[in-house]
Design an enzyme around this catalytic site. Structure first.
Site, PDB file in Angstrom:
ATOM      1  N   ALA A   7      92.405 -38.823 -40.064  1.00 15.96           N
ATOM      2  CA  ALA A   7      92.482 -39.817 -39.969  1.00 15.96           C
ATOM      3  C   ALA A   7      91.186 -40.921 -39.922  1.00 15.96           C
ATOM      4  CB  ALA A   7      92.390 -39.412 -37.787  1.00 15.96           C
ATOM      5  N   ASP A  48      99.984 -34.714 -36.481  1.00 15.87           N
ATOM      6  CA  ASP A  48      99.270 -33.656 -35.638  1.00 15.87           C
ATOM      7  C   ASP A  48      98.915 -33.331 -36.752  1.00 15.87           C
ATOM      8  OD1 ASP A  48     101.384 -33.534 -33.877  1.00 15.87           O
ATOM      9  OD2 ASP A  48      99.944 -33.995 -32.514  1.00 15.87           O
ATOM     10  N   GLN A  68      97.853 -34.076 -39.945  1.00 17.20           N
ATOM     11  CA  GLN A  68      97.156 -34.777 -40.594  1.00 17.20           C
ATOM     12  C   GLN A  68      96.044 -35.746 -39.275  1.00 17.20           C
ATOM     13  OE1 GLN A  68      99.918 -38.053 -41.090  1.00 17.20           O
ATOM     14  NE2 GLN A  68     101.153 -36.843 -42.390  1.00 17.20           N
ATOM     15  N   CYS A  69      95.029 -34.862 -38.509  1.00 15.49           N
ATOM     16  CA  CYS A  69      94.778 -35.887 -37.996  1.00 15.49           C
ATOM     17  C   CYS A  69      92.558 -35.302 -38.602  1.00 15.49           C
ATOM     18  CB  CYS A  69      93.807 -34.929 -36.964  1.00 15.49           C
ATOM     19  SG  CYS A  69      93.170 -32.917 -37.041  1.00 15.49           S
ATOM     20  N   THR A  70      92.454 -34.505 -39.755  1.00 15.79           N
ATOM     21  CA  THR A  70      91.871 -34.572 -40.395  1.00 15.79           C
ATOM     22  C   THR A  70      91.155 -35.412 -41.013  1.00 15.79           C
ATOM     23  OG1 THR A  70      92.640 -32.477 -41.596  1.00 15.79           O
ATOM     24  CG2 THR A  70      91.190 -32.374 -40.082  1.00 15.79           C
TER      25      THR A  70
END
Lengths: 267, 637
Positions: free
Chosen positions: B510, B504, B506-508
């Site tokens: 993605a 989660d 690392q979502c930026t």
């Protein structure tokens, strides 16, 4: 003849109005706006004890090069019937009759009514229902018989609204035959009381003629000639009609709609 | 003698034209303007004489002429001296009769005064129409007689050709009105195109014509044909008590409204003209089109009445909201504690540069953007931080955790579907636990760099966990209460993941399209669940089911438990994971502990996430499997 250019539309529309008004009590009038010519009909119909005004308009769609039927129903002050009320006028455009409790009663995807959409009237700018023209060229290509394009087209597309097209609108007795089996489209949507008496002759004529043509082509199905407001068509056997059938029809419909974005409403 | 009154029908196109001209042309101008209306003698339905106003009423082409009085205020509309207006109009009619002008212009006998107050903010119209008649004491000499069809047809065809609404019919010959004074015999009839739809009763438009004929001929009787196209025409033999020698003093004409009162009519056309209402209808219609054309059993109100709680107003929150409103969802609440940063607007579809520049709150920005997109939406923003295990709470913050827990609890309780669109794993713990305790639909979406997961959490209704299904084959339906939550495949309690960098987190980083894909799938999964006949109990298929359409468990098809997608390979799968008895978020022991201890449990978990493992029994399980050395990673999904 699947499509019409603008000049052909104008001349066929003019001719149709002359032919129709010569014998039908439901008169069409020709109107002109900045967007071009259109025909208009305003008659009173009976709806649940109420006298309401049915407006039907014919305009030209230059994308599909076919006529488009617009309609609305107004109460006295200009207050339109709601979408649900409008759709309840005809089973074929009425999904209410296909309650989930009885999926077998799904309406068949009659192209004349499966494409009802609310949109801005191209000449008046007010909200009107219309039957999307995406399938009109294909349907009209299948129609046999020469003569007036508008008359043939309206004999098919006008039926769910109860629009009568007198036989005299088909010059030279070249009646069109319908390409599809509109098993339910002979259903008169409106319980138009006294109107029956006045139009019975015409209505029966066209019904007989059309069903005769259907029978000849071997594709006809029994068409109900009873004029009721709510009786449902028995076009599909409840035992064989399953949810999957509906969905299959639905998705094949969708593939037709997908290539044009106009079937969605963007007022 | 009775007459069928006029009934004014107003087209929406007339009102539309009034709107346009009032705003662009007339503005505050109140003076009388010419207007026209049409009649149809082909109506066969109803009991009135219909007079129609349309968009063409101001073009000067209509057959029936009138004056149009548009007042600026409701007061001036109410206080209008209607008697005086009617008398003045009647004077003009009388003048036309006396001068003989009516024989060239029979339309001058039947004119009207349309008075109107239009509230163009609310699109409400108050109107009252008057068609004055000068009263004379008329009576029927004989019973009216129905006219045979052929005769009627000949008269109709003359009417069509000549467009003369009144003419003379004398021994089978049609004569213009101007011949009237010179006719010697009484052997003639006056033909009036009559929109009356009542058999054997003449229409309103005949009255002034009768008067004009009586005055012009100086006789005490007149024979009249009420010519109709939609039904049989009628012959009348009419007498007057004494010949007309002067202007009748009594005038009537103000129309009765739909309630049959002699009062103004009102019509509300906001649905036709108010931009907000137009959009509401169009949005609803778009969803209805799916119902009408493709899925007749679709229940659109299941969307319009659905209240959605979006925890997280970032990329996922924005995109989920945009898809929800497409389905006709009207109530959306965003919860977020962040402010829009400069990196956000390019990915978060409800925020803009300006929001970052002004440091606005994400939840507020998302809610107000939704309202700009669709003014009728009920979008709300809650600025709050969700208590998270491992995020230590000091003494002073205890009361704020208390209030956060109770706020979150009441938010989840007051919404129907909860979306966990948060950027850390531990932030999902408390909402998962609360949703599971209450028994709400709950959807988790999480992104990796090029993979995503959408999970619908298992739902326990009224605390009843259905038995495991009779598994006779590997594939089969799994009950909703048997489905796992976001945490069910985890065998560690969530802790502070800042150091561990979960998926989660690392979502930026993605792939940008991933959020749209996963958000879209989450909303479509919701749609499938909601359209199931019993949404809270909608089962999922166990395992992949790509054969024969068997996976269609609901109206819109399958409602899988999870969708896991890999954009690196552009494929996805729909695994089903059963609930884990010792889950730290939805396990029965944890639910029980939360019911008992409420926010004190949450505070303990914040300070010491290990207690979650103790309560759920996970620690015992871990101890027992320590020997086996299962390698567990958050990234491994």
């Amino acid at each position: 003849m699947g499509t019409l250019n603008l000049a052909e539309f104008n001349s066929h529309l003019d001719q149709f109005i002359t032919l129709n008004n010569g014998s039908s009590r439901e008169k069409w009038t020709l109107h002109k706006s900045d967007a071009g010519l259109y025909a208009k009909q305003s008659v009173m119909v009976k709806w649940k004890e109420e006298s309401i005004n049915r407006q039907a308009h014919i305009t030209y769609n230059s994308t599909y090069q076919v006529p488009v039927l617009w309609f609305n129903f107004y109460r006295r002050g200009g207050d339109p019937l709601s979408s649900d009320e409008v759709l309840s006028l005809s089973c074929t455009i009425n999904p209410q009759s296909t309650l989930s409790s009885n999926p077998s009663r799904s309406c068949p995807s009659d192209p004349s009514t499966s494409s009802v959409t609310l949109n801005e009237h191209p000449h008046l700018g007010v909200l009107f229902y219309h039957l999307h023209p995406c399938q009109t060229p294909a349907i009209m290509r299948e129609m046999t018989g020469k003569g007036n394009y508008i008359a043939s087209w309206l004999s098919f597309y006008g039926r769910p609204l109860g629009l009568s097209v007198p036989l005299s609108s088909f010059p030279g007795s070249s009646l069109p035959s319908l390409p599809l089996s509109p098993s339910t489209s002979s259903e008169q949507p409106l319980d138009d009381g006294a109107n029956h008496e006045n139009h019975m002759e015409e209505a029966i004529d066209i019904e007989d003629a059309l069903s005769a043509m259907e029978d000849e082509s071997g594709r006809g199905q029994t068409s109900s000639s009873t004029l009721t407001d709510s009786s449902l068509p028995s076009s599909h056997s409840p035992t064989t009609r399953s949810l999957d059938d509906t969905r299959t029809e639905g998705f094949s419909q969708r593939s037709i709609h997908e290539d044009r974005n106009e079937n969605t409403v963007q007022p | 003698m009775q007459f069928v009154p006029i009934c004014t029908f107003v087209d929406a196109s007339f009102w539309s034209e009034v709107n346009r001209r009032k705003l662009n042309e007339w503005k505050l101008e109140e003076s009388s303007k010419p207007v026209g209306a049409s009649i149809s003698i082909y109506d066969s339905i109803g009991t009135d004489s219909r007079l129609s106003l349309s968009n063409e009423s101001f073009l000067g082409t209509a057959a029936v002429k009138g004056q149009f009085l548009l007042l600026n205020t409701v007061e001036s509309f109410t206080k209008l001296d209607r008697k005086e207006l009617m008398n003045a109009e009647a004077e003009g009619i009388w003048e036309s009769i006396v001068s003989g002008r009516w024989m060239d212009h029979p339309a001058s006998l039947n004119t009207f005064i349309f008075t109107l107050f239009a509230d163009l903010k609310k699109f409400r119209y108050h109107y009252w129409n008057c068609m004055p008649v000068l009263l004379t004491d008329l009576s029927l000499i004989d019973q009216p007689v129905e006219i045979v069809d052929e005769e009627s047809r000949a008269l109709l065809s003359h009417l069509d050709q000549s467009q003369q609404s009144v003419f003379v019919y004398c021994n089978g010959v049609i004569l213009p009105l101007t011949h009237l004074p010179s006719l010697q015999s009484d052997d003639y009839e006056i033909v009036v195109a009559d929109p009356s739809t009542t058999p054997s009763v003449a229409g309103w438009l005949c009255r002034n014509v009768i008067l004009a004929v009586l005055w012009t001929t100086k006789r005490n009787k007149v024979r009249l044909i009420s010519l109709r196209g939609g039904q049989p025409s009628w012959r009348f033999n009419i007498g007057v008590s004494s010949p007309v020698s002067s202007r009748p003093s009594k005038v009537v004409g103000w129309e009765r409204n739909e309630k049959n009162e002699q009062k103004p009519s009102s019509v509300d056309l906001s649905k036709q003209f108010h931009p907000h209402k137009l959009m509401e209808q169009a949005v609803d219609l778009n969803v209805s089109l799916i119902k009408w054309r493709l899925v007749p059993q679709l229940e659109t109100t299941k969307f319009s009445q659905l209240k959605c709680l979006l925890l997280g107003a970032g990329t996922l929150g924005c995109n989920v909201a945009r898809s929800l409103i497409g389905w006709g969802v009207r109530t959306i609440t965003f919860v977020d504690n962040g402010i829009v940063s400069y990196s956000n607007p390019v990915r978060q579809s409800l925020s803009e540069f300006d929001d970052a520049q002004n440091g606005r709150k994400k939840a507020d920005v998302a809610a107000s953007a939704l309202r700009r997109i669709f003014p009728s939406i009920d979008a709300n923003a809650i600025d709050m931080t969700i208590p998270m295990p491992g995020h230590t709470v000091d003494e002073n913050a205890v009361s704020s955790i208390d209030s956060s827990v109770s706020l979150l609890h009441s938010l989840i309780a007051s919404h129907d579907a909860i979306f966990l669109l948060l950027d850390s794993r531990e932030a999902r713990w408390l909402p998962t636990l609360i949703a599971s305790t209450i028994g709400k639909l709950c959807f988790s979406v999480a992104l990796g760099f090029d993979n995503y997961v959408v999970i619908r959490h298992g739902v326990t209704v009224d605390g009843v966990i259905e038995k495991k299904e009779d598994v006779t084959s590997l594939r089969g339906l799994v009950n909703a209460s048997q489905l796992g939550c976001y945490f069910c495949s985890d065998v560690t309690a969530p802790g502070n993941s800042m150091a561990e960098r979960t998926l989660d987190q690392q979502c930026t980083v993605a792939r940008p399209g991933l959020s749209q894909i996963a958000s879209g799938l989450a909303v479509e999964l919701l749609a499938s669940v909601v359209q199931h006949s019993d949404p809270l109990r909608a089962p999922a298929w166990n395992g992949e089911s790509i054969h024969t359409g068997e996976e269609e468990t609901g109206l819109l098809g399958a409602a899988p438990h999870q969708i896991r997608g890999y954009v690196s390979r552009f494929n996805s799968m729909t695994p089903c994971v059963r609930r884990f008895e010792k889950c730290i978020a939805c396990g029965p022991a944890m639910r029980e502990a939360f019911r008992e201890r409420g926010s004190s449990l949450v505070i303990s978990a914040c300070n010491s996430p290990r207690i979650l493992e103790e309560i759920s029994g996970l620690d015992l399980l871990q101890a027992s499997v320590d020997d086996i050395q299962i390698d567990v990673s958050d990234d491994d999904f």
